[in-house]
Write a protein that holds these residues in place. Sequence first.
Motif, short mmCIF file in Angstrom:
data_model
loop_
_atom_site.label_atom_id
_atom_site.label_comp_id
_atom_site.label_asym_id
_atom_site.label_seq_id
_atom_site.Cartn_x
_atom_site.Cartn_y
_atom_site.Cartn_z
N TYR A 151 0.91 -1.12 0.00
CA TYR A 151 -0.06 0.03 0.05
C TYR A 151 1.06 1.27 0.09
O TYR A 151 0.57 2.22 -0.90
CB TYR A 151 -1.12 0.08 1.34
CG TYR A 151 -1.66 1.38 1.16
CD1 TYR A 151 -2.80 1.61 0.48
CD2 TYR A 151 -1.28 2.22 2.16
CE1 TYR A 151 -3.28 2.76 0.89
CE2 TYR A 151 -1.96 3.30 2.33
CZ TYR A 151 -3.06 3.69 1.44
OH TYR A 151 -3.72 4.75 1.62
N ARG A 152 1.99 1.43 0.96
CA ARG A 152 2.75 2.50 0.92
C ARG A 152 3.55 2.82 -0.20
O ARG A 152 3.64 3.79 -0.67
CB ARG A 152 3.47 2.27 2.09
CG ARG A 152 2.73 2.61 3.49
CD ARG A 152 3.83 2.69 4.70
NE ARG A 152 4.71 3.76 4.98
CZ ARG A 152 5.96 3.62 5.27
NH1 ARG A 152 6.18 2.38 6.14
NH2 ARG A 152 6.69 4.52 5.31
N LEU A 202 4.32 5.39 -5.65
CA LEU A 202 4.72 5.42 -6.84
C LEU A 202 3.42 6.04 -7.84
O LEU A 202 3.44 6.07 -8.85
CB LEU A 202 4.93 3.84 -7.22
CG LEU A 202 5.99 3.20 -6.60
CD1 LEU A 202 6.28 2.05 -7.15
CD2 LEU A 202 7.37 4.15 -6.75
N ARG A 203 2.27 6.22 -7.08
CA ARG A 203 1.07 6.73 -7.79
C ARG A 203 0.75 5.63 -8.67
O ARG A 203 0.06 6.07 -9.85
CB ARG A 203 1.25 7.90 -8.35
CG ARG A 203 1.67 9.11 -7.48
CD ARG A 203 1.89 10.30 -8.05
NE ARG A 203 2.21 11.57 -7.23
CZ ARG A 203 1.49 12.40 -6.98
NH1 ARG A 203 0.50 12.73 -7.87
NH2 ARG A 203 1.70 13.48 -6.09
N VAL A 204 0.39 4.24 -8.19
CA VAL A 204 -0.06 3.31 -9.03
C VAL A 204 -0.99 2.61 -8.19
O VAL A 204 -1.17 2.90 -6.85
CB VAL A 204 1.04 2.39 -9.38
CG1 VAL A 204 1.87 2.98 -10.49
CG2 VAL A 204 1.62 1.61 -8.40
N ARG A 216 8.95 4.10 -12.44
CA ARG A 216 8.42 4.63 -11.11
C ARG A 216 9.55 3.94 -10.00
O ARG A 216 9.62 4.76 -9.05
CB ARG A 216 7.04 4.33 -11.01
CG ARG A 216 6.19 4.99 -11.91
CD ARG A 216 4.75 4.46 -11.99
NE ARG A 216 3.88 4.91 -12.79
CZ ARG A 216 2.96 6.03 -12.61
NH1 ARG A 216 2.77 6.78 -11.44
NH2 ARG A 216 2.43 6.46 -13.83
N LEU A 217 9.75 2.72 -9.92
CA LEU A 217 10.67 2.11 -9.21
C LEU A 217 11.91 2.88 -9.17
O LEU A 217 12.76 3.00 -8.02
CB LEU A 217 10.97 0.73 -9.39
CG LEU A 217 9.43 -0.20 -9.02
CD1 LEU A 217 9.63 -1.66 -9.46
CD2 LEU A 217 9.33 -0.36 -7.69
N SER A 218 12.53 3.07 -10.17
CA SER A 218 14.01 3.61 -10.47
C SER A 218 13.82 5.00 -9.83
O SER A 218 14.88 5.35 -9.12
CB SER A 218 14.63 3.62 -11.82
OG SER A 218 13.58 4.63 -12.59
N ARG A 219 12.83 5.92 -9.76
CA ARG A 219 12.90 7.34 -9.39
C ARG A 219 12.73 7.16 -7.81
O ARG A 219 13.64 7.85 -7.26
CB ARG A 219 11.69 7.92 -9.91
CG ARG A 219 11.31 9.31 -9.43
CD ARG A 219 12.44 10.10 -9.71
NE ARG A 219 11.88 11.59 -9.40
CZ ARG A 219 12.33 12.67 -9.78
NH1 ARG A 219 13.06 12.59 -10.58
NH2 ARG A 219 11.75 13.83 -9.29
#
Length: 100
Positions: free
Chosen positions: A30-31, A36-38, A60-63
């Motif tokens: 959830y967090r 990641l806004r997904v 998103r994960l890389s960011r």
Amino acid sequence: MPNTSETFAPIHPGEILKEEFMEPHGLTAYRLAKALRVPRNRIESLVRAQRSITPDTALRLSRFFSSTPQFWLNLQNDYDMRITRTAIADELDAINPVAA
């Protein structure tokens, strides 16, 4: 001697995400999804090895984890190649390479 990389079952990128990134940072699905806004189910499916890492998710994960998108995509590509190689091993063995 067998190739050691082929003697172990391939590790899904979601398992690496969970054990090497989420757990050390105390992140729940959830967090992480919220950060990641997904949708939460994207992360849940990924850590359950029910979903692949897409370019969108890799970015998103890389960011978020200060890594590279290629790191995440390479994990997925390696996993997919190992699974496919096992699945079609007999067919691959039956292919005769062209002479050099």
